[in-house]
Write a protein that holds these residues in place. Sequence first.
Motif, PDB file in Angstrom:
ATOM      1  N   ARG A 154       8.463  -7.995  -8.818  1.00 46.28           N
ATOM      2  CA  ARG A 154       8.972  -9.275  -8.326  1.00 46.28           C
ATOM      3  C   ARG A 154      10.290  -9.096  -7.590  1.00 46.28           C
ATOM      4  NH1 ARG A 154      12.427 -12.719  -8.518  1.00 46.28           N
ATOM      5  NH2 ARG A 154      13.565 -11.829 -10.227  1.00 46.28           N
ATOM      6  N   VAL A 155      11.184  -8.288  -8.159  1.00 51.73           N
ATOM      7  CA  VAL A 155      12.474  -8.019  -7.518  1.00 51.73           C
ATOM      8  C   VAL A 155      12.272  -7.259  -6.207  1.00 51.73           C
ATOM      9  CG1 VAL A 155      14.648  -6.748  -7.760  1.00 51.73           C
ATOM     10  CG2 VAL A 155      13.789  -8.119  -9.666  1.00 51.73           C
ATOM     11  N   ALA A 156      11.392  -6.266  -6.220  1.00 51.67           N
ATOM     12  CA  ALA A 156      11.126  -5.475  -5.009  1.00 51.67           C
ATOM     13  C   ALA A 156      10.537  -6.356  -3.904  1.00 51.67           C
ATOM     14  CB  ALA A 156      10.186  -4.320  -5.331  1.00 51.67           C
ATOM     15  N   ILE A 157       9.632  -7.268  -4.266  1.00 48.07           N
ATOM     16  CA  ILE A 157       9.049  -8.176  -3.270  1.00 48.07           C
ATOM     17  C   ILE A 157      10.121  -9.099  -2.708  1.00 48.07           C
ATOM     18  CG2 ILE A 157       7.480 -10.135  -2.967  1.00 48.07           C
ATOM     19  CD1 ILE A 157       5.558  -8.712  -4.928  1.00 48.07           C
ATOM     20  N   GLU A 158      10.979  -9.597  -3.584  1.00 48.54           N
ATOM     21  CA  GLU A 158      12.053 -10.476  -3.124  1.00 48.54           C
ATOM     22  C   GLU A 158      12.943  -9.753  -2.111  1.00 48.54           C
ATOM     23  OE1 GLU A 158      15.039 -13.768  -5.035  1.00 48.54           O
ATOM     24  OE2 GLU A 158      14.496 -12.049  -6.279  1.00 48.54           O
ATOM     25  N   ILE A 159      13.290  -8.510  -2.396  1.00 46.61           N
ATOM     26  CA  ILE A 159      14.120  -7.721  -1.482  1.00 46.61           C
ATOM     27  C   ILE A 159      13.374  -7.473  -0.172  1.00 46.61           C
ATOM     28  CG2 ILE A 159      15.153  -5.437  -1.119  1.00 46.61           C
ATOM     29  CD1 ILE A 159      15.787  -5.500  -4.195  1.00 46.61           C
ATOM     30  N   ARG A 160      12.091  -7.092  -0.265  1.00 46.44           N
ATOM     31  CA  ARG A 160      11.294  -6.830   0.939  1.00 46.44           C
ATOM     32  C   ARG A 160      11.210  -8.065   1.823  1.00 46.44           C
ATOM     33  NH1 ARG A 160       9.915  -3.870   5.131  1.00 46.44           N
ATOM     34  NH2 ARG A 160       7.832  -4.356   5.875  1.00 46.44           N
ATOM     35  N   GLU A 165       0.829  -1.212   0.000  1.00 48.08           N
ATOM     36  CA  GLU A 165       0.000   0.000   0.000  1.00 48.08           C
ATOM     37  C   GLU A 165       0.859   1.257   0.000  1.00 48.08           C
ATOM     38  OE1 GLU A 165      -2.580  -0.357   3.392  1.00 48.08           O
ATOM     39  OE2 GLU A 165      -3.638  -2.083   2.528  1.00 48.08           O
ATOM     40  N   ARG A 166       1.978   1.209   0.693  1.00 51.94           N
ATOM     41  CA  ARG A 166       2.865   2.371   0.787  1.00 51.94           C
ATOM     42  C   ARG A 166       3.764   2.526  -0.446  1.00 51.94           C
ATOM     43  NH1 ARG A 166       6.101   0.846   4.912  1.00 51.94           N
ATOM     44  NH2 ARG A 166       7.733   0.274   3.450  1.00 51.94           N
ATOM     45  N   ASP A 167       4.395   1.440  -0.889  1.00 51.50           N
ATOM     46  CA  ASP A 167       5.400   1.529  -1.953  1.00 51.50           C
ATOM     47  C   ASP A 167       4.862   1.281  -3.361  1.00 51.50           C
ATOM     48  OD1 ASP A 167       6.953   1.806   0.320  1.00 51.50           O
ATOM     49  OD2 ASP A 167       8.547   0.489  -0.394  1.00 51.50           O
ATOM     50  N   PHE A 168       3.741   0.569  -3.478  1.00 46.92           N
ATOM     51  CA  PHE A 168       3.147   0.267  -4.787  1.00 46.92           C
ATOM     52  C   PHE A 168       1.630   0.469  -4.722  1.00 46.92           C
ATOM     53  CE2 PHE A 168       7.122  -2.060  -4.646  1.00 46.92           C
ATOM     54  CZ  PHE A 168       7.682  -1.783  -5.881  1.00 46.92           C
ATOM     55  N   PRO A 169       1.200   1.689  -4.429  1.00 48.65           N
ATOM     56  CA  PRO A 169      -0.230   1.928  -4.203  1.00 48.65           C
ATOM     57  C   PRO A 169      -1.115   1.716  -5.430  1.00 48.65           C
ATOM     58  CG  PRO A 169       0.957   4.005  -4.299  1.00 48.65           C
ATOM     59  CD  PRO A 169       1.988   2.914  -4.308  1.00 48.65           C
ATOM     60  N   THR A 170      -0.543   1.719  -6.621  1.00 47.18           N
ATOM     61  CA  THR A 170      -1.360   1.556  -7.835  1.00 47.18           C
ATOM     62  C   THR A 170      -1.449   0.105  -8.305  1.00 47.18           C
ATOM     63  OG1 THR A 170       0.530   1.969  -9.288  1.00 47.18           O
ATOM     64  CG2 THR A 170      -0.799   3.900  -8.612  1.00 47.18           C
ATOM     65  N   PHE A 229       7.389  -5.259 -17.672  1.00 42.85           N
ATOM     66  CA  PHE A 229       8.425  -4.516 -16.957  1.00 42.85           C
ATOM     67  C   PHE A 229       7.989  -4.241 -15.515  1.00 42.85           C
ATOM     68  CE2 PHE A 229      10.334  -0.519 -15.513  1.00 42.85           C
ATOM     69  CZ  PHE A 229      11.684  -0.856 -15.595  1.00 42.85           C
ATOM     70  N   GLN A 230       6.743  -3.810 -15.339  1.00 39.80           N
ATOM     71  CA  GLN A 230       6.237  -3.545 -13.997  1.00 39.80           C
ATOM     72  C   GLN A 230       6.235  -4.830 -13.165  1.00 39.80           C
ATOM     73  OE1 GLN A 230       2.000  -2.740 -13.463  1.00 39.80           O
ATOM     74  NE2 GLN A 230       2.495  -1.132 -11.984  1.00 39.80           N
ATOM     75  N   ALA A 231       5.858  -5.943 -13.773  1.00 39.47           N
ATOM     76  CA  ALA A 231       5.827  -7.222 -13.072  1.00 39.47           C
ATOM     77  C   ALA A 231       7.227  -7.651 -12.632  1.00 39.47           C
ATOM     78  CB  ALA A 231       5.191  -8.289 -13.960  1.00 39.47           C
ATOM     79  N   GLU A 232       8.211  -7.524 -13.521  1.00 35.02           N
ATOM     80  CA  GLU A 232       9.597  -7.878 -13.173  1.00 35.02           C
ATOM     81  C   GLU A 232      10.127  -6.977 -12.061  1.00 35.02           C
ATOM     82  OE1 GLU A 232      11.657 -10.228 -13.735  1.00 35.02           O
ATOM     83  OE2 GLU A 232      10.672 -11.285 -15.371  1.00 35.02           O
ATOM     84  N   THR A 233       9.859  -5.673 -12.169  1.00 31.04           N
ATOM     85  CA  THR A 233      10.308  -4.715 -11.156  1.00 31.04           C
ATOM     86  C   THR A 233       9.684  -5.050  -9.812  1.00 31.04           C
ATOM     87  OG1 THR A 233      10.542  -3.009 -12.847  1.00 31.04           O
ATOM     88  CG2 THR A 233      10.396  -2.260 -10.564  1.00 31.04           C
TER      89      THR A 233
END
Length: 112
Positions: free
Chosen positions: A62-68, A33-38, A56-60
């Motif tokens: 996926r990487v962000a979720i993995e890091i989180r 909700e905070r980092d990817f509200p859309t 591109f949005q999906a790959e970005t």
Amino acid sequence: MIKASDKGTPQGGVVSPLLANLFLHYAFDKWMERDFPTVPFERYADDVVCHCSTEFQAETLRVAIEIRLMECRLELHPEKTKIVYCKADSRRMSYPNYKFDFLVYTFRPREA
């Protein structure tokens, strides 16, 4: 041989789903909700579906979720985590992953 564990909750334990939901509410839901509200998403226990507009949005994401999740000392399941192309009349490209299971239902293209 039974081995005592010093981390996590017991598999199949009564409190495990409750603790997992509480933890993921803050570690995942509030973060999204905070980092990817859309980006709309559904989560049931530890299963999540995120709806992206582009590959591109999906790959970005996926990487962000993995890091989180790594920050929270968790990890993505390597076989269950994938980007799926949802076909429709307006989207006819071909990708290797075009169906997925979520809550015992298989989402896939169907004839209409």
